[in-house]
Design a protein around this motif. Structure first.
Motif, PDB file in Angstrom:
ATOM      1  N   ALA A   3      -2.087  -2.452  -1.761  1.00 22.97           N
ATOM      2  CA  ALA A   3      -2.006  -2.449  -3.219  1.00 22.97           C
ATOM      3  C   ALA A   3      -0.557  -2.504  -3.679  1.00 22.97           C
ATOM      4  O   ALA A   3      -0.223  -3.221  -4.623  1.00 22.97           O
ATOM      5  CB  ALA A   3      -2.684  -1.214  -3.781  1.00 22.97           C
ATOM      6  N   SER A   4       0.326  -1.779  -3.008  1.00 25.80           N
ATOM      7  CA  SER A   4       1.739  -1.813  -3.393  1.00 25.80           C
ATOM      8  C   SER A   4       2.347  -3.188  -3.103  1.00 25.80           C
ATOM      9  O   SER A   4       3.158  -3.687  -3.879  1.00 25.80           O
ATOM     10  CB  SER A   4       2.524  -0.710  -2.686  1.00 25.80           C
ATOM     11  OG  SER A   4       2.566  -0.944  -1.299  1.00 25.80           O
ATOM     12  N   LYS A   5       1.949  -3.809  -2.002  1.00 26.14           N
ATOM     13  CA  LYS A   5       2.441  -5.158  -1.687  1.00 26.14           C
ATOM     14  C   LYS A   5       1.993  -6.157  -2.753  1.00 26.14           C
ATOM     15  O   LYS A   5       2.785  -6.979  -3.216  1.00 26.14           O
ATOM     16  CB  LYS A   5       1.944  -5.619  -0.317  1.00 26.14           C
ATOM     17  CG  LYS A   5       2.635  -4.974   0.832  1.00 26.14           C
ATOM     18  CD  LYS A   5       4.018  -5.545   0.975  1.00 26.14           C
ATOM     19  CE  LYS A   5       4.632  -5.046   2.253  1.00 26.14           C
ATOM     20  NZ  LYS A   5       5.986  -5.511   2.438  1.00 26.14           N
ATOM     21  N   LEU A   6       0.726  -6.107  -3.140  1.00 26.11           N
ATOM     22  CA  LEU A   6       0.218  -7.031  -4.155  1.00 26.11           C
ATOM     23  C   LEU A   6       0.894  -6.797  -5.502  1.00 26.11           C
ATOM     24  O   LEU A   6       1.231  -7.742  -6.217  1.00 26.11           O
ATOM     25  CB  LEU A   6      -1.291  -6.879  -4.299  1.00 26.11           C
ATOM     26  CG  LEU A   6      -2.125  -7.426  -3.153  1.00 26.11           C
ATOM     27  CD1 LEU A   6      -3.586  -7.044  -3.339  1.00 26.11           C
ATOM     28  CD2 LEU A   6      -1.979  -8.921  -3.055  1.00 26.11           C
ATOM     29  N   TYR A   7       1.106  -5.544  -5.857  1.00 29.54           N
ATOM     30  CA  TYR A   7       1.765  -5.228  -7.125  1.00 29.54           C
ATOM     31  C   TYR A   7       3.198  -5.749  -7.127  1.00 29.54           C
ATOM     32  O   TYR A   7       3.634  -6.358  -8.102  1.00 29.54           O
ATOM     33  CB  TYR A   7       1.749  -3.720  -7.362  1.00 29.54           C
ATOM     34  CG  TYR A   7       2.495  -3.322  -8.612  1.00 29.54           C
ATOM     35  CD1 TYR A   7       1.938  -3.532  -9.863  1.00 29.54           C
ATOM     36  CD2 TYR A   7       3.763  -2.760  -8.542  1.00 29.54           C
ATOM     37  CE1 TYR A   7       2.609  -3.187 -11.014  1.00 29.54           C
ATOM     38  CE2 TYR A   7       4.450  -2.410  -9.688  1.00 29.54           C
ATOM     39  CZ  TYR A   7       3.872  -2.621 -10.914  1.00 29.54           C
ATOM     40  OH  TYR A   7       4.548  -2.288 -12.044  1.00 29.54           O
ATOM     41  N   ASN A   8       3.921  -5.528  -6.047  1.00 31.74           N
ATOM     42  CA  ASN A   8       5.300  -6.005  -5.969  1.00 31.74           C
ATOM     43  C   ASN A   8       5.365  -7.522  -6.014  1.00 31.74           C
ATOM     44  O   ASN A   8       6.278  -8.097  -6.601  1.00 31.74           O
ATOM     45  CB  ASN A   8       5.974  -5.478  -4.706  1.00 31.74           C
ATOM     46  CG  ASN A   8       6.261  -4.005  -4.799  1.00 31.74           C
ATOM     47  OD1 ASN A   8       6.358  -3.442  -5.880  1.00 31.74           O
ATOM     48  ND2 ASN A   8       6.385  -3.349  -3.657  1.00 31.74           N
ATOM     49  N   GLN A   9       4.402  -8.192  -5.403  1.00 32.04           N
ATOM     50  CA  GLN A   9       4.354  -9.651  -5.460  1.00 32.04           C
ATOM     51  C   GLN A   9       4.142 -10.132  -6.885  1.00 32.04           C
ATOM     52  O   GLN A   9       4.771 -11.088  -7.331  1.00 32.04           O
ATOM     53  CB  GLN A   9       3.208 -10.155  -4.590  1.00 32.04           C
ATOM     54  CG  GLN A   9       3.629 -10.967  -3.429  1.00 32.04           C
ATOM     55  CD  GLN A   9       2.422 -11.437  -2.642  1.00 32.04           C
ATOM     56  OE1 GLN A   9       1.272 -11.220  -3.013  1.00 32.04           O
ATOM     57  NE2 GLN A   9       2.692 -12.092  -1.534  1.00 32.04           N
ATOM     58  N   LYS A  10       3.273  -9.487  -7.607  1.00 37.17           N
ATOM     59  CA  LYS A  10       2.983  -9.889  -8.968  1.00 37.17           C
ATOM     60  C   LYS A  10       4.183  -9.645  -9.877  1.00 37.17           C
ATOM     61  O   LYS A  10       4.466 -10.445 -10.761  1.00 37.17           O
ATOM     62  CB  LYS A  10       1.761  -9.129  -9.484  1.00 37.17           C
ATOM     63  CG  LYS A  10       1.238  -9.645 -10.773  1.00 37.17           C
ATOM     64  CD  LYS A  10      -0.090  -9.034 -11.113  1.00 37.17           C
ATOM     65  CE  LYS A  10      -0.651  -9.701 -12.342  1.00 37.17           C
ATOM     66  NZ  LYS A  10      -2.006  -9.282 -12.625  1.00 37.17           N
ATOM     67  N   VAL A  11       4.885  -8.557  -9.667  1.00 36.05           N
ATOM     68  CA  VAL A  11       6.047  -8.240 -10.486  1.00 36.05           C
ATOM     69  C   VAL A  11       7.172  -9.237 -10.225  1.00 36.05           C
ATOM     70  O   VAL A  11       7.857  -9.667 -11.144  1.00 36.05           O
ATOM     71  CB  VAL A  11       6.521  -6.793 -10.205  1.00 36.05           C
ATOM     72  CG1 VAL A  11       7.881  -6.535 -10.810  1.00 36.05           C
ATOM     73  CG2 VAL A  11       5.520  -5.810 -10.757  1.00 36.05           C
ATOM     74  N   LYS A  12       7.337  -9.664  -8.986  1.00 39.60           N
ATOM     75  CA  LYS A  12       8.416 -10.597  -8.642  1.00 39.60           C
ATOM     76  C   LYS A  12       8.165 -11.995  -9.190  1.00 39.60           C
ATOM     77  O   LYS A  12       9.087 -12.763  -9.343  1.00 39.60           O
ATOM     78  CB  LYS A  12       8.589 -10.658  -7.124  1.00 39.60           C
ATOM     79  CG  LYS A  12       9.232  -9.423  -6.566  1.00 39.60           C
ATOM     80  CD  LYS A  12       9.386  -9.516  -5.078  1.00 39.60           C
ATOM     81  CE  LYS A  12       9.947  -8.223  -4.519  1.00 39.60           C
ATOM     82  NZ  LYS A  12      10.028  -8.250  -3.066  1.00 39.60           N
ATOM     83  N   GLN A  13       6.933 -12.340  -9.504  1.00 39.87           N
ATOM     84  CA  GLN A  13       6.623 -13.675 -10.009  1.00 39.87           C
ATOM     85  C   GLN A  13       7.075 -13.857 -11.451  1.00 39.87           C
ATOM     86  O   GLN A  13       7.176 -14.972 -11.926  1.00 39.87           O
ATOM     87  CB  GLN A  13       5.124 -13.931  -9.911  1.00 39.87           C
ATOM     88  CG  GLN A  13       4.645 -14.128  -8.504  1.00 39.87           C
ATOM     89  CD  GLN A  13       3.150 -14.329  -8.447  1.00 39.87           C
ATOM     90  OE1 GLN A  13       2.466 -14.243  -9.458  1.00 39.87           O
ATOM     91  NE2 GLN A  13       2.633 -14.599  -7.263  1.00 39.87           N
TER      92      GLN A  13
END
Length: 75
Positions: A38-48
């Motif tokens: 979940a933290s990986k997916l959240y960080n990916q979304k924020v970086k986009q």
């Protein structure tokens, strides 16, 4: 017949103990994996999110500066 009964009992015991160990491991491992993913997916979304287009909020301009710009433009 005694050996067959003993191995059958041992097989059932192994199955029960293995199931308990597997369930306990799942209770420990699954929450950690879910938190990590979940933290990986959240960080990916924020970086986009594009950084140069981040400031689209309203701009507050004083009326004095607008009047000065209009006067300078007319000259």
């Amino acid at each position: 017949m005694g050996d067959n009964h003993r191995s059958e009992k041992k097989s059932k015991t192994t199955y029960v103990v293995g199931s308990i160990v597997l369930t306990a491991a799942a209770f420990v491992v699954v929450p950690k994996v879910m938190e990590w993913s979940a933290s990986k997916l959240y960080n990916q979304k924020v970086k986009q999110k594009p950084k140069d287009e981040d400031d689209w909020g309203p701009e507050i301009v004083k009326t004095d500066s607008l009047k000065k710009e209009k006067e300078n433009a007319e000259l």
